[in-house]
Design an enzyme around this catalytic site. Sequence first.
Site, PDB file in Angstrom:
ATOM      1  N   ARG A  14       0.822  -1.218   0.000  1.00  0.00           N
ATOM      2  CA  ARG A  14       0.000   0.000   0.000  1.00  0.00           C
ATOM      3  C   ARG A  14       0.857   1.270   0.000  1.00  0.00           C
ATOM      4  NH1 ARG A  14      -5.638  -0.580   1.448  1.00  0.00           N
ATOM      5  NH2 ARG A  14      -6.234  -2.491   0.413  1.00  0.00           N
ATOM      6  N   ARG A  65      -2.979   6.419   1.565  1.00  0.00           N
ATOM      7  CA  ARG A  65      -3.427   7.651   2.202  1.00  0.00           C
ATOM      8  C   ARG A  65      -2.431   8.285   3.178  1.00  0.00           C
ATOM      9  NH1 ARG A  65      -8.846   6.683   4.998  1.00  0.00           N
ATOM     10  NH2 ARG A  65      -8.248   4.521   4.724  1.00  0.00           N
ATOM     11  N   ARG A 116      -7.137  12.595  -3.894  1.00  0.00           N
ATOM     12  CA  ARG A 116      -8.425  12.006  -3.519  1.00  0.00           C
ATOM     13  C   ARG A 116      -9.491  13.072  -3.251  1.00  0.00           C
ATOM     14  NH1 ARG A 116     -11.493   9.356  -2.850  1.00  0.00           N
ATOM     15  NH2 ARG A 116     -11.542   7.850  -1.165  1.00  0.00           N
ATOM     16  N   ASP A 174      -6.865  -2.176  -7.629  1.00  0.00           N
ATOM     17  CA  ASP A 174      -7.403  -2.953  -6.503  1.00  0.00           C
ATOM     18  C   ASP A 174      -7.518  -4.414  -6.915  1.00  0.00           C
ATOM     19  OD1 ASP A 174      -8.574  -2.492  -3.715  1.00  0.00           O
ATOM     20  OD2 ASP A 174     -10.018  -3.840  -4.629  1.00  0.00           O
ATOM     21  N   TYR A 188     -15.067 -11.341  -0.779  1.00  0.00           N
ATOM     22  CA  TYR A 188     -15.858 -10.139  -1.079  1.00  0.00           C
ATOM     23  C   TYR A 188     -17.093 -10.470  -1.904  1.00  0.00           C
ATOM     24  CZ  TYR A 188     -12.074  -7.388   0.836  1.00  0.00           C
ATOM     25  OH  TYR A 188     -11.149  -6.847   1.697  1.00  0.00           O
TER      26      TYR A 188
HETATM   27  O1  1CP Z   1       0.279   0.931  -3.272  1.00  0.00           O
HETATM   28  C1  1CP Z   1      -0.915   0.651  -3.322  1.00  0.00           C
HETATM   29  O2  1CP Z   1      -1.772   1.286  -2.725  1.00  0.00           O
HETATM   30  C2  1CP Z   1      -1.261  -0.534  -4.187  1.00  0.00           C
HETATM   31  C3  1CP Z   1      -2.669  -0.592  -4.599  1.00  0.00           C
HETATM   32  C4  1CP Z   1      -3.627  -1.507  -3.851  1.00  0.00           C
HETATM   33  C5  1CP Z   1      -3.534  -2.873  -3.608  1.00  0.00           C
HETATM   34  C6  1CP Z   1      -2.362  -3.774  -3.888  1.00  0.00           C
HETATM   35  C7  1CP Z   1      -4.895  -1.093  -3.376  1.00  0.00           C
HETATM   36  C8  1CP Z   1      -5.391   0.278  -3.446  1.00  0.00           C
HETATM   37  N1  1CP Z   1      -5.573  -2.187  -2.917  1.00  0.00           N
HETATM   38  C9  1CP Z   1      -4.767  -3.284  -3.029  1.00  0.00           C
HETATM   39  C10 1CP Z   1      -5.065  -4.668  -2.699  1.00  0.00           C
HETATM   40  C11 1CP Z   1      -6.236  -4.951  -1.842  1.00  0.00           C
HETATM   41  N2  1CP Z   1      -7.509  -4.413  -1.870  1.00  0.00           N
HETATM   42  C12 1CP Z   1      -6.232  -5.991  -0.892  1.00  0.00           C
HETATM   43  C13 1CP Z   1      -5.067  -6.895  -0.643  1.00  0.00           C
HETATM   44  C14 1CP Z   1      -4.055  -6.234   0.240  1.00  0.00           C
HETATM   45  C15 1CP Z   1      -4.482  -5.982   1.672  1.00  0.00           C
HETATM   46  O3  1CP Z   1      -4.818  -6.972   2.352  1.00  0.00           O
HETATM   47  O4  1CP Z   1      -4.458  -4.839   2.077  1.00  0.00           O
HETATM   48  C16 1CP Z   1      -7.499  -6.036  -0.306  1.00  0.00           C
HETATM   49  C17 1CP Z   1      -7.972  -6.962   0.787  1.00  0.00           C
HETATM   50  C18 1CP Z   1      -8.289  -5.028  -0.935  1.00  0.00           C
HETATM   51  C19 1CP Z   1      -9.706  -4.723  -0.665  1.00  0.00           C
HETATM   52  C20 1CP Z   1      -9.860  -3.275  -0.347  1.00  0.00           C
HETATM   53  N3  1CP Z   1      -9.950  -2.311  -1.314  1.00  0.00           N
HETATM   54  C21 1CP Z   1      -9.854  -2.640   0.894  1.00  0.00           C
HETATM   55  C22 1CP Z   1      -9.744  -3.364   2.217  1.00  0.00           C
HETATM   56  C23 1CP Z   1     -10.806  -3.035   3.244  1.00  0.00           C
HETATM   57  C24 1CP Z   1     -12.106  -3.788   3.131  1.00  0.00           C
HETATM   58  O5  1CP Z   1     -13.164  -3.138   3.211  1.00  0.00           O
HETATM   59  O6  1CP Z   1     -12.101  -5.017   3.029  1.00  0.00           O
HETATM   60  C25 1CP Z   1      -9.937  -1.259   0.677  1.00  0.00           C
HETATM   61  C26 1CP Z   1      -9.968  -0.149   1.693  1.00  0.00           C
HETATM   62  C27 1CP Z   1     -10.003  -1.082  -0.727  1.00  0.00           C
HETATM   63  C28 1CP Z   1     -10.039   0.195  -1.480  1.00  0.00           C
HETATM   64  C29 1CP Z   1      -8.652   0.649  -1.751  1.00  0.00           C
HETATM   65  N4  1CP Z   1      -7.774  -0.059  -2.557  1.00  0.00           N
HETATM   66  C30 1CP Z   1      -6.585   0.628  -2.631  1.00  0.00           C
HETATM   67  C31 1CP Z   1      -6.723   1.828  -1.864  1.00  0.00           C
HETATM   68  C32 1CP Z   1      -5.657   2.886  -1.720  1.00  0.00           C
HETATM   69  C33 1CP Z   1      -8.018   1.812  -1.321  1.00  0.00           C
HETATM   70  C34 1CP Z   1      -8.612   2.899  -0.435  1.00  0.00           C
HETATM   71  C35 1CP Z   1      -9.242   3.944  -1.299  1.00  0.00           C
HETATM   72  C36 1CP Z   1      -9.225   5.292  -0.664  1.00  0.00           C
HETATM   73  O7  1CP Z   1     -10.030   5.528   0.233  1.00  0.00           O
HETATM   74  O8  1CP Z   1      -8.410   6.132  -1.101  1.00  0.00           O
END
Ligand code: 1CP
Length: 339
Positions: A25, A29, A38, A74, A149
């Site tokens: 990540r 943020r 964002r 994602d 999911y």
């Molecule tokens: O550097 C990076 O940010 C890489 C991009 C990335 C990756 C590899 C994002 C961006 N998501 C992921 C993978 C991801 N997404 C995983 C596997 C890794 C982990 O366990 O953290 C999972 C489980 C998700 C599912 C997901 N998408 C979540 C998890 C929370 C939940 O409700 O289950 C979230 C918050 C997201 C949205 C998301 N994806 C990525 C970001 C930066 C965000 C947040 C968006 C925001 O509010 O800006």
Amino acid sequence: MSKDRLVLKAIRREPTERRPLWIMRQAGRYLPEYRELRKIYSFKALSGSAELSTKVTLLPLKRYPLDAAIIFADIMSPLPALGINFDFDPGPVIENPIRDQAGVDALTPLDLEKLAPEVIEALKQTRAAIPEETSLLGFCGAPWTLAAYLVEGRGVKDFPTLRAFAATQPEALSMLLAKLSEAMATYLINQAHAGADAVQVFDSWAGLLSLGNWERLIRPHLQKMLETVGEAGIPRILFLQNAPHLMEAYSSLPAEVLAVDWRVDIADVQARHENRAVQGNIDPAILLHGAASTRAAAKDLLQRVNPKGHIVNLGHGILPKTPLESVDALVDVVHNEKY
Ligand code: 1CP
């Protein structure tokens, strides 16, 4: 030359002048410039455009000399190719959760044109923009973590609907996992063709079932996906989260790198699996406490883990409230290690 990319050398367990470092990540943020973007764009807009996704992918590399870029997307990004609709709030929210065989049957045959073309294009743009020695990582969700999911409908603690589905409809689950496994193998291979040096499979919700049920219901599909990617010659990083009871089982899966969370003794994993590289595993919570705590945790990790085949990372994604000084401290410790 690609052979000088530190992450790739560590994956092959070749000697490196220092350990490689990237951060799960890393484009998130905790970066003020990400928060600024964002304010203007939704997550879906940022990750849905190759240009914006490339821009966000590059943000952490502008600030820190990280050894890998991971495309800003994602785990849900490729799922429109199976007819799945979703939104983010902030995690994924599925329009029609899959709760029975009819739900599985309603998935469309894999539509290659919808298999995240924006990610494929972002990989090409990112490769052109990053230094030669920086590795480019592709990724996908593991079939089970994606199914979590799709069945539950959104991220919920301990995923009870998913666990009930697995217990009562194992055949429907198996068909769902088989479809996801095949689609994700194709997706990862496409990412490698677009320039990814290696791919990480995120099994964030690996640990929800017992070992016996994991072996029976989940392993065959994850194994198949990894084998298909391996046959294409692509290095595989397999990340499991919150699943210490499955560590030995995962260690027998075909992947060059075992990536573990902070609950696991990474030095022990390394010692027991000499033919594997390892990745991880500082507790991301420690970084919240600032530079001194981060520095101590990083030094402790480097001291315990043999540098051969070690890619330094956190044990899970960096937390949004992490101070930037903590990341500076982590980079500094890894870059200045003498061995
Ligand atoms: O550097 C990076 O940010 C890489 C991009 C990335 C990756 C590899 C994002 C961006 N998501 C992921 C993978 C991801 N997404 C995983 C596997 C890794 C982990 O366990 O953290 C999972 C489980 C998700 C599912 C997901 N998408 C979540 C998890 C929370 C939940 O409700 O289950 C979230 C918050 C997201 C949205 C998301 N994806 C990525 C970001 C930066 C965000 C947040 C968006 C925001 O509010 O800006």
